[in-house]
Design a protein around this motif. Sequence first.
Motif, PDB file in Angstrom:
ATOM      1  N   TYR A 115       0.802  -1.219   0.000  1.00 37.39           N
ATOM      2  CA  TYR A 115       0.000   0.000   0.000  1.00 37.39           C
ATOM      3  C   TYR A 115       0.839   1.276   0.000  1.00 37.39           C
ATOM      4  O   TYR A 115       0.373   2.317  -0.472  1.00 37.39           O
ATOM      5  N   LEU A 116       2.065   1.201   0.522  1.00 37.88           N
ATOM      6  CA  LEU A 116       2.876   2.405   0.672  1.00 37.88           C
ATOM      7  C   LEU A 116       4.090   2.448  -0.249  1.00 37.88           C
ATOM      8  O   LEU A 116       4.533   3.540  -0.625  1.00 37.88           O
ATOM      9  N   ASP A 117       4.650   1.312  -0.587  1.00 41.90           N
ATOM     10  CA  ASP A 117       5.842   1.333  -1.435  1.00 41.90           C
ATOM     11  C   ASP A 117       5.488   1.808  -2.840  1.00 41.90           C
ATOM     12  O   ASP A 117       4.471   1.389  -3.416  1.00 41.90           O
ATOM     13  N   ALA A 118       6.319   2.675  -3.383  1.00 43.25           N
ATOM     14  CA  ALA A 118       6.107   3.218  -4.733  1.00 43.25           C
ATOM     15  C   ALA A 118       7.370   3.007  -5.559  1.00 43.25           C
ATOM     16  O   ALA A 118       7.925   3.938  -6.136  1.00 43.25           O
ATOM     17  N   PHE A 119       7.845   1.764  -5.591  1.00 47.16           N
ATOM     18  CA  PHE A 119       9.100   1.437  -6.266  1.00 47.16           C
ATOM     19  C   PHE A 119       8.871   0.590  -7.515  1.00 47.16           C
ATOM     20  O   PHE A 119       9.802   0.021  -8.067  1.00 47.16           O
ATOM     21  N   ASN A 120       7.630   0.495  -7.968  1.00 48.32           N
ATOM     22  CA  ASN A 120       7.309  -0.284  -9.159  1.00 48.32           C
ATOM     23  C   ASN A 120       7.932   0.387 -10.385  1.00 48.32           C
ATOM     24  O   ASN A 120       7.602   1.534 -10.701  1.00 48.32           O
ATOM     25  N   PRO A 121       8.811  -0.310 -11.105  1.00 44.72           N
ATOM     26  CA  PRO A 121       9.473   0.327 -12.249  1.00 44.72           C
ATOM     27  C   PRO A 121       8.632   0.362 -13.516  1.00 44.72           C
ATOM     28  O   PRO A 121       9.077   0.922 -14.528  1.00 44.72           O
ATOM     29  N   ASP A 122       7.440  -0.211 -13.479  1.00 43.35           N
ATOM     30  CA  ASP A 122       6.612  -0.270 -14.681  1.00 43.35           C
ATOM     31  C   ASP A 122       5.880   1.050 -14.887  1.00 43.35           C
ATOM     32  O   ASP A 122       4.785   1.265 -14.361  1.00 43.35           O
ATOM     33  N   LEU A 123       6.468   1.934 -15.669  1.00 45.05           N
ATOM     34  CA  LEU A 123       5.864   3.223 -15.992  1.00 45.05           C
ATOM     35  C   LEU A 123       5.403   3.256 -17.446  1.00 45.05           C
ATOM     36  O   LEU A 123       5.261   4.329 -18.039  1.00 45.05           O
ATOM     37  N   ARG A 124       5.135   2.104 -18.013  1.00 41.80           N
ATOM     38  CA  ARG A 124       4.733   2.057 -19.419  1.00 41.80           C
ATOM     39  C   ARG A 124       3.424   2.799 -19.660  1.00 41.80           C
ATOM     40  O   ARG A 124       3.294   3.531 -20.655  1.00 41.80           O
ATOM     41  N   ALA A 125       2.468   2.637 -18.769  1.00 45.28           N
ATOM     42  CA  ALA A 125       1.179   3.305 -18.969  1.00 45.28           C
ATOM     43  C   ALA A 125       1.320   4.815 -18.832  1.00 45.28           C
ATOM     44  O   ALA A 125       0.685   5.580 -19.570  1.00 45.28           O
ATOM     45  N   PHE A 126       2.136   5.259 -17.900  1.00 47.92           N
ATOM     46  CA  PHE A 126       2.357   6.698 -17.738  1.00 47.92           C
ATOM     47  C   PHE A 126       3.039   7.272 -18.981  1.00 47.92           C
ATOM     48  O   PHE A 126       2.671   8.333 -19.470  1.00 47.92           O
ATOM     49  N   ARG A 127       4.014   6.555 -19.496  1.00 45.62           N
ATOM     50  CA  ARG A 127       4.694   6.997 -20.712  1.00 45.62           C
ATOM     51  C   ARG A 127       3.714   7.023 -21.889  1.00 45.62           C
ATOM     52  O   ARG A 127       3.698   7.974 -22.678  1.00 45.62           O
ATOM     53  N   ALA A 128       2.890   5.987 -22.016  1.00 42.37           N
ATOM     54  CA  ALA A 128       1.920   5.924 -23.109  1.00 42.37           C
ATOM     55  C   ALA A 128       0.889   7.046 -23.005  1.00 42.37           C
ATOM     56  O   ALA A 128       0.397   7.542 -24.033  1.00 42.37           O
ATOM     57  N   HIS A 129       0.563   7.451 -21.783  1.00 39.24           N
ATOM     58  CA  HIS A 129      -0.360   8.559 -21.566  1.00 39.24           C
ATOM     59  C   HIS A 129       0.235   9.887 -22.029  1.00 39.24           C
ATOM     60  O   HIS A 129      -0.488  10.865 -22.214  1.00 39.24           O
ATOM     61  N   GLY A 130       1.553   9.909 -22.238  1.00 40.84           N
ATOM     62  CA  GLY A 130       2.232  11.154 -22.578  1.00 40.84           C
ATOM     63  C   GLY A 130       2.753  11.882 -21.369  1.00 40.84           C
ATOM     64  O   GLY A 130       3.176  13.045 -21.467  1.00 40.84           O
ATOM     65  N   GLY A 131       2.733  11.223 -20.207  1.00 42.25           N
ATOM     66  CA  GLY A 131       3.166  11.858 -18.971  1.00 42.25           C
ATOM     67  C   GLY A 131       4.646  12.171 -18.952  1.00 42.25           C
ATOM     68  O   GLY A 131       5.463  11.470 -19.564  1.00 42.25           O
ATOM     69  N   LYS A 132       4.995  13.232 -18.236  1.00 43.95           N
ATOM     70  CA  LYS A 132       6.388  13.647 -18.060  1.00 43.95           C
ATOM     71  C   LYS A 132       6.700  13.645 -16.559  1.00 43.95           C
ATOM     72  O   LYS A 132       5.894  14.115 -15.748  1.00 43.95           O
ATOM     73  N   LEU A 133       7.876  13.124 -16.233  1.00 41.17           N
ATOM     74  CA  LEU A 133       8.277  12.967 -14.829  1.00 41.17           C
ATOM     75  C   LEU A 133       9.633  13.610 -14.604  1.00 41.17           C
ATOM     76  O   LEU A 133      10.609  13.275 -15.283  1.00 41.17           O
ATOM     77  N   LEU A 134       9.685  14.536 -13.650  1.00 42.92           N
ATOM     78  CA  LEU A 134      10.942  15.132 -13.215  1.00 42.92           C
ATOM     79  C   LEU A 134      11.177  14.745 -11.764  1.00 42.92           C
ATOM     80  O   LEU A 134      10.304  14.933 -10.917  1.00 42.92           O
ATOM     81  N   LEU A 135      12.367  14.198 -11.498  1.00 45.79           N
ATOM     82  CA  LEU A 135      12.754  13.835 -10.141  1.00 45.79           C
ATOM     83  C   LEU A 135      13.934  14.687  -9.717  1.00 45.79           C
ATOM     84  O   LEU A 135      14.758  15.086 -10.552  1.00 45.79           O
ATOM     85  N   PHE A 136      14.031  14.957  -8.414  1.00 42.77           N
ATOM     86  CA  PHE A 136      15.228  15.618  -7.893  1.00 42.77           C
ATOM     87  C   PHE A 136      15.533  15.063  -6.512  1.00 42.77           C
ATOM     88  O   PHE A 136      14.642  14.563  -5.811  1.00 42.77           O
ATOM     89  N   HIS A 137      16.806  15.131  -6.133  1.00 42.20           N
ATOM     90  CA  HIS A 137      17.207  14.641  -4.820  1.00 42.20           C
ATOM     91  C   HIS A 137      18.496  15.339  -4.399  1.00 42.20           C
ATOM     92  O   HIS A 137      19.416  15.487  -5.201  1.00 42.20           O
ATOM     93  N   GLY A 138      18.550  15.764  -3.146  1.00 47.59           N
ATOM     94  CA  GLY A 138      19.750  16.386  -2.597  1.00 47.59           C
ATOM     95  C   GLY A 138      20.768  15.334  -2.184  1.00 47.59           C
ATOM     96  O   GLY A 138      20.423  14.340  -1.531  1.00 47.59           O
ATOM     97  N   TRP A 139      22.039  15.558  -2.540  1.00 47.51           N
ATOM     98  CA  TRP A 139      23.089  14.601  -2.191  1.00 47.51           C
ATOM     99  C   TRP A 139      23.326  14.529  -0.687  1.00 47.51           C
ATOM    100  O   TRP A 139      23.877  13.546  -0.186  1.00 47.51           O
ATOM    101  N   GLY A 140      22.925  15.565   0.055  1.00 46.68           N
ATOM    102  CA  GLY A 140      23.134  15.557   1.503  1.00 46.68           C
ATOM    103  C   GLY A 140      21.910  15.161   2.293  1.00 46.68           C
ATOM    104  O   GLY A 140      21.838  15.429   3.496  1.00 46.68           O
ATOM    105  N   ASP A 141      20.952  14.508   1.669  1.00 50.82           N
ATOM    106  CA  ASP A 141      19.693  14.141   2.318  1.00 50.82           C
ATOM    107  C   ASP A 141      19.930  13.028   3.335  1.00 50.82           C
ATOM    108  O   ASP A 141      20.318  11.917   2.976  1.00 50.82           O
ATOM    109  N   ALA A 142      19.680  13.307   4.615  1.00 45.19           N
ATOM    110  CA  ALA A 142      19.813  12.297   5.667  1.00 45.19           C
ATOM    111  C   ALA A 142      18.468  11.715   6.069  1.00 45.19           C
ATOM    112  O   ALA A 142      18.416  10.833   6.924  1.00 45.19           O
ATOM    113  N   ALA A 143      17.378  12.176   5.457  1.00 43.62           N
ATOM    114  CA  ALA A 143      16.060  11.605   5.719  1.00 43.62           C
ATOM    115  C   ALA A 143      15.783  10.456   4.758  1.00 43.62           C
ATOM    116  O   ALA A 143      15.415   9.358   5.165  1.00 43.62           O
TER     117      ALA A 143
END
Length: 534
Positions: A384-412
């Motif tokens: 219910y909580l994990d969001a690590f599924n690598p299958d983004l085929r439907a999102f890509r087919a929808h035309g969706g765009k995804l931008l991710l960012f992450h700080g190198w010093g993130d301790a959380a």
Amino acid sequence: MSASPAMVRAPGRVGPRRRASTPRALLALLAFITLPAKADDACRALAGVALAHAKVESAMVQPGADFPAKGDRLAAHAGAHCAVRVVSHPTADSDIHFELWLPPADAWNGKYLQKGSGGWGGEVYTYALVTPLNRGYATAVTDDGHVADGTAGFTVGHPQKIRDFGYRAIHETSVLSRRLIAAYYRRAQSQAYFVGCSDGGREALMQAQRFPGDFDGIVAGAPAARWSRLMTAFVANARRLDDAPLPVSKLAAIQKASLASCDALDGIRDGIVDDPRRCRFDPASIQCKGGDSNDCLTAEQVATVRALYAGPMDPVTGARIHPGLEPGMEDDGGSWRLWILGGEQRKFGFSNFADLVYQGRGWDPAGRDIHRDLVAAQEREAPYLDAFNPDLRAFRAHGGKLLLFHGWGDAAVPPRGTIEYVQDVGNFMGRHGEPANLDDFARLFMVPGMGHCWGGPGATSFGNEEVPPPGLPQDADHDIVMALDRWVTEGKAPEQLVATRTAEAVDSPARTRLLCKYPQVARNGRCVAAGNPP
């Protein structure tokens, strides 16, 4: 993740950035007086819109609202809007609240933008709506289906609330908001976006994975995507520190030594480790030789720091539970000081297991069976909580765009987990007949010198903060949300972003920094291939 129920309140900046708020009572009154009566009527009419298993609790025109500076929050002013409060009950045990702000019809840009939550959620945090509203978006945020108290206590005896928190509240808010938008403006939105960091970043990825048609563009910052493993790592780290404590007074020596070892690897000594994966700092280099002091580490403390860098291991399988922490920001106020030695990891991890996983029974905080905890977490919360599924085929087919960012010093949320996810997506796509190169729909930006979601010694403002600091550029080259909008509407994908930091933001000089599309890195003002880290 967040250090508080609302992600935007999470410490992560080095010191507060307060701004005096200009009195706006007269302007607000004038705006209210000049609003056309038909807008007020249209807003109130939303109370009568029929919604499946949901109800509009109130709908009224607001003349504008001031948000004074508070903690690390900047003062801000939201323009006039129709404020709609909704409660949804998709199950008998669900109680999902959200608020939707609708700008006047002549100020609406035709788009919808939904904000994510943070930590355990539990609050309709309207401050997060100020910037998108002022930019012309219809915008909404939800409490994730419960009232905040800083713990997972809301899940005990309430399995449906786990689902609401995990994914359903975000989807419900999206579906119902779009229904109300169409009723108010007499037309549907042209584009829909979701923006979140921390748990909000997890929610962002969950949308792309479970509901790929909900949003045309998504920003996922520091996503706590592998929740079950992250919480297990939190508990493992806390128990390690119980066995071999690390005093806060030692953090300055650790950071000084890690920077001395790794700061200049990118050719510049600027107090920032550009790519910690290239760092080979060994805390044994400052092991005490002539007695314990704040300038050195005991042998037990060396082992503890090494373990924190490496990430905890499953004692049964020998596999790493979750990537560890990175060197270079150990003494930062929003990094190790808060999350590791300040108890935030402990607080989240212990509540996760005591309340959510074991439902108030059968878990000993002093226990040492981390393998048992991991197995239980993967069985009882990961679906219910994990969001690590690598299958983004439907999102890509929808035309969706995804931008991710992450700080190198993130301790959380240690940053290598996000890199692993992007790599997993590429590998999955390649195995299933899709282009393994994700550039056409997904891009990751790693941020040197940044902690959790924002803050840290580097240039860390690039549209990732709820309200941009005054005086910083607000365009698609400097703002990740605006870059996403441009990518979706104009087809121009961001190759790089410019992060900025004002001199008055913290006690240090102003600076800018080029953020490059992963795996590229910035060198001499350009994004270049990084090569494989050793």
